[in-house]
Design an enzyme around this catalytic site. Sequence first.
Site, PDB file in Angstrom:
ATOM      1  N   LYS A  53       0.838  -1.205   0.000  1.00  0.00           N
ATOM      2  CA  LYS A  53       0.000   0.000   0.000  1.00  0.00           C
ATOM      3  C   LYS A  53       0.874   1.256   0.000  1.00  0.00           C
ATOM      4  CE  LYS A  53      -1.719   1.762   3.971  1.00  0.00           C
ATOM      5  NZ  LYS A  53      -1.466   3.212   4.120  1.00  0.00           N
ATOM      6  N   ASN A  54       1.899   1.266   0.855  1.00  0.00           N
ATOM      7  CA  ASN A  54       2.697   2.488   1.010  1.00  0.00           C
ATOM      8  C   ASN A  54       3.615   2.760  -0.171  1.00  0.00           C
ATOM      9  OD1 ASN A  54       1.431   2.921   3.401  1.00  0.00           O
ATOM     10  ND2 ASN A  54       3.210   2.546   4.703  1.00  0.00           N
ATOM     11  N   CYS A 103      -4.849  13.573  13.145  1.00  0.00           N
ATOM     12  CA  CYS A 103      -4.890  12.150  12.818  1.00  0.00           C
ATOM     13  C   CYS A 103      -4.809  11.384  14.118  1.00  0.00           C
ATOM     14  CB  CYS A 103      -3.719  11.795  11.928  1.00  0.00           C
ATOM     15  SG  CYS A 103      -3.487  10.043  11.708  1.00  0.00           S
ATOM     16  N   ARG A 116       1.025  14.834  13.324  1.00  0.00           N
ATOM     17  CA  ARG A 116       1.469  14.693  11.936  1.00  0.00           C
ATOM     18  C   ARG A 116       1.450  16.008  11.158  1.00  0.00           C
ATOM     19  NH1 ARG A 116      -0.912   8.994   9.739  1.00  0.00           N
ATOM     20  NH2 ARG A 116       1.100   8.663   8.796  1.00  0.00           N
ATOM     21  N   ASP A 148       5.021   0.710  11.804  1.00  0.00           N
ATOM     22  CA  ASP A 148       3.795   0.054  11.315  1.00  0.00           C
ATOM     23  C   ASP A 148       3.685  -1.411  11.747  1.00  0.00           C
ATOM     24  OD1 ASP A 148       3.009   2.381  10.146  1.00  0.00           O
ATOM     25  OD2 ASP A 148       3.451   1.789   8.083  1.00  0.00           O
ATOM     26  N   ARG A 202      -8.456  -0.555   4.947  1.00  0.00           N
ATOM     27  CA  ARG A 202      -7.581   0.443   4.336  1.00  0.00           C
ATOM     28  C   ARG A 202      -6.241  -0.168   3.946  1.00  0.00           C
ATOM     29  NH1 ARG A 202      -6.119   4.738   8.014  1.00  0.00           N
ATOM     30  NH2 ARG A 202      -4.791   5.120   6.237  1.00  0.00           N
TER      31      ARG A 202
HETATM   32  C1  UD1 Z   1       4.469   6.918   6.158  1.00  0.00           C
HETATM   33  C2  UD1 Z   1       3.598   5.692   6.044  1.00  0.00           C
HETATM   34  C3  UD1 Z   1       3.110   5.228   7.412  1.00  0.00           C
HETATM   35  C4  UD1 Z   1       4.300   5.044   8.354  1.00  0.00           C
HETATM   36  C5  UD1 Z   1       5.193   6.290   8.377  1.00  0.00           C
HETATM   37  C6  UD1 Z   1       6.471   6.097   9.180  1.00  0.00           C
HETATM   38  C7  UD1 Z   1       2.544   5.875   3.876  1.00  0.00           C
HETATM   39  C8  UD1 Z   1       1.304   6.059   3.095  1.00  0.00           C
HETATM   40  N1  UD1 Z   1       2.459   5.981   5.193  1.00  0.00           N
HETATM   41  O1  UD1 Z   1       3.657   7.943   6.697  1.00  0.00           O
HETATM   42  O2  UD1 Z   1       2.410   3.999   7.247  1.00  0.00           O
HETATM   43  O3  UD1 Z   1       3.824   4.805   9.654  1.00  0.00           O
HETATM   44  O4  UD1 Z   1       5.578   6.643   7.033  1.00  0.00           O
HETATM   45  O5  UD1 Z   1       7.181   5.007   8.696  1.00  0.00           O
HETATM   46  O6  UD1 Z   1       3.592   5.597   3.336  1.00  0.00           O
HETATM   47  N2  UD1 Z   1       6.553  14.782  10.398  1.00  0.00           N
HETATM   48  C9  UD1 Z   1       6.738  16.114  10.737  1.00  0.00           C
HETATM   49  N3  UD1 Z   1       6.563  17.063   9.769  1.00  0.00           N
HETATM   50  C10 UD1 Z   1       6.239  16.731   8.469  1.00  0.00           C
HETATM   51  C11 UD1 Z   1       6.072  15.371   8.141  1.00  0.00           C
HETATM   52  C12 UD1 Z   1       6.245  14.408   9.117  1.00  0.00           C
HETATM   53  O7  UD1 Z   1       7.022  16.443  11.892  1.00  0.00           O
HETATM   54  O8  UD1 Z   1       6.102  17.647   7.644  1.00  0.00           O
HETATM   55  C13 UD1 Z   1       6.715  13.757  11.445  1.00  0.00           C
HETATM   56  C14 UD1 Z   1       5.468  12.914  11.671  1.00  0.00           C
HETATM   57  O9  UD1 Z   1       4.557  13.562  12.523  1.00  0.00           O
HETATM   58  C15 UD1 Z   1       6.063  11.671  12.294  1.00  0.00           C
HETATM   59  C16 UD1 Z   1       7.418  11.528  11.573  1.00  0.00           C
HETATM   60  O10 UD1 Z   1       7.695  12.832  11.019  1.00  0.00           O
HETATM   61  O11 UD1 Z   1       6.286  11.871  13.655  1.00  0.00           O
HETATM   62  C17 UD1 Z   1       7.443  10.509  10.470  1.00  0.00           C
HETATM   63  O12 UD1 Z   1       6.360  10.738   9.596  1.00  0.00           O
HETATM   64  P1  UD1 Z   1       6.418  10.391   8.055  1.00  0.00           P
HETATM   65  O13 UD1 Z   1       7.616   9.558   7.770  1.00  0.00           O
HETATM   66  O14 UD1 Z   1       6.261  11.655   7.276  1.00  0.00           O
HETATM   67  O15 UD1 Z   1       5.114   9.521   7.892  1.00  0.00           O
HETATM   68  P2  UD1 Z   1       4.132   9.458   6.651  1.00  0.00           P
HETATM   69  O16 UD1 Z   1       4.900   9.685   5.392  1.00  0.00           O
HETATM   70  O17 UD1 Z   1       2.931  10.279   6.904  1.00  0.00           O
END
Ligand code: UD1
Length: 430
Positions: free
Chosen positions: A22-23, A126, A131, A317, A409
């Site tokens: 999915k990711n 969320c 996030r 995850d 999902r």
């Molecule tokens: C992706 C995955 C999710 C997984 C996560 C971490 C998908 C669709 N989802 O989510 O399943 O749990 O990676 O491996 O691929 N953060 C910030 N600022 C930002 C963006 C992120 O502070 O602008 C923080 C987030 O709150 C979190 C951390 O960075 O604490 C990691 O998040 P991120 O790697 O961005 O997760 P996703 O890409 O949303």
Amino acid sequence: MDRIRIVGGNALNGIIPISGAKNAALPLMIASLLTSDTLTLENVPHLADVEGLIRILGNHGVDIAVNGRREHQDGSYSRTIHFTCRTVADTTAPYELVSKMRASFWVIGPLLAREGQARVSLPGGCAIGTRPVDLFIEGLAALGAEMEIDGGYINAKAPKGGLIGARYTFPKVSVGATHVMLMAASLARGTTVIGNAAREPEVVDLANCLIAMGAKISGAGTSTITIEGVPSLSGARHRVLPDRIETGTYAMAVAMTGGDVTLSGTDITLLDTAIEAIRRAGAEVSAVEGGIRVIGHGDQIRPVDIVTEPFPGFPTDLQAQFMGLMTRANGVSHVTETIFENRFMHVQELARLGAKITLSGQTARIEGVSRLRGAPVMATDLRASVSLVIAGLAAEGETMVSRVYHLDRGFERLEEKLTRCGAIVERISD
Ligand code: UD1
């Protein structure tokens, strides 16, 4: 609302086909916005999030053709989908759509790169943490975009002539922000160097697809990625990599229930750290042709401490599922979550099955119990919900999991895959 009824106690034996990730599928689908040619993706899983993104991409002007879904010889159901975005119909991603699925925010990268502008709703809160999107804003601003927040939306505008390559180092590792920078920088003028990039296999998969589309990218899979911008990208055909989270989830299920299962169509090297933890917990895990074989011993689970980290560390995850496994270990284990601040909602639900877990900040202390007892429980988010299924499979009696739309999902045909291996799992549609 559907529920899942599980009668625990059976060992799992047989073959479970692993779906496309999915990711990886979500960013790959979004990459179709970067070209007017057709991007064909194979091995796309049939999941609620994929269907949701199909609708969102349709809104932006992507024509989508899905090849017939049929069961393959190995029991898998992967699909091939063709995405064609001749012209971008709309550069706005509205709140109603983005709030349902956070990954749809990622369209900001390709829209900005191809059309020079994008108006994308902020994803909002969320269940598993705040996030924020600051890393996306900073990264795209480094490529010259003007970013402004207005009425819950981000208005992004590229300089005249398009985004400009730059050197940018993320202050924190983000999978989504790395995906977006890869897509945006592929069509920027000049060279971009991303520091502290996410190293997840899904980032590598996206980079490989972009390279097949004509992008010039090196270093994906390391923390420094270099992208030489090109004026345009073409179509390509790409196969979505196997889902390492689904793989790890079923491996943990077998470790917990006992039994002998081959996970087909997957690759052991995608989840080394998790496999190591499962082995230390006492299950036998080996690479076999075309997949992984897991032999579990059920009631002889050893306690193992884990800490979630960006790849190649233990994946967040799989944290809930591993905690599920540890509830029946012969001793005390600790699970520490470092990626998301509120990812322990499964703790209370696991307690309903008899688990003994205490929380202290970002660490859970799990005192293994010799048996769990079935109970009604509620799914709270995607990965938390599957930990309840795993625990239910090992519990005595009946477990009823409500709010299973969370499961839909991210897990394709979960009840069917488990039933084929001897579990008693059924979906009840009210
Ligand atoms: C992706 C995955 C999710 C997984 C996560 C971490 C998908 C669709 N989802 O989510 O399943 O749990 O990676 O491996 O691929 N953060 C910030 N600022 C930002 C963006 C992120 O502070 O602008 C923080 C987030 O709150 C979190 C951390 O960075 O604490 C990691 O998040 P991120 O790697 O961005 O997760 P996703 O890409 O949303």
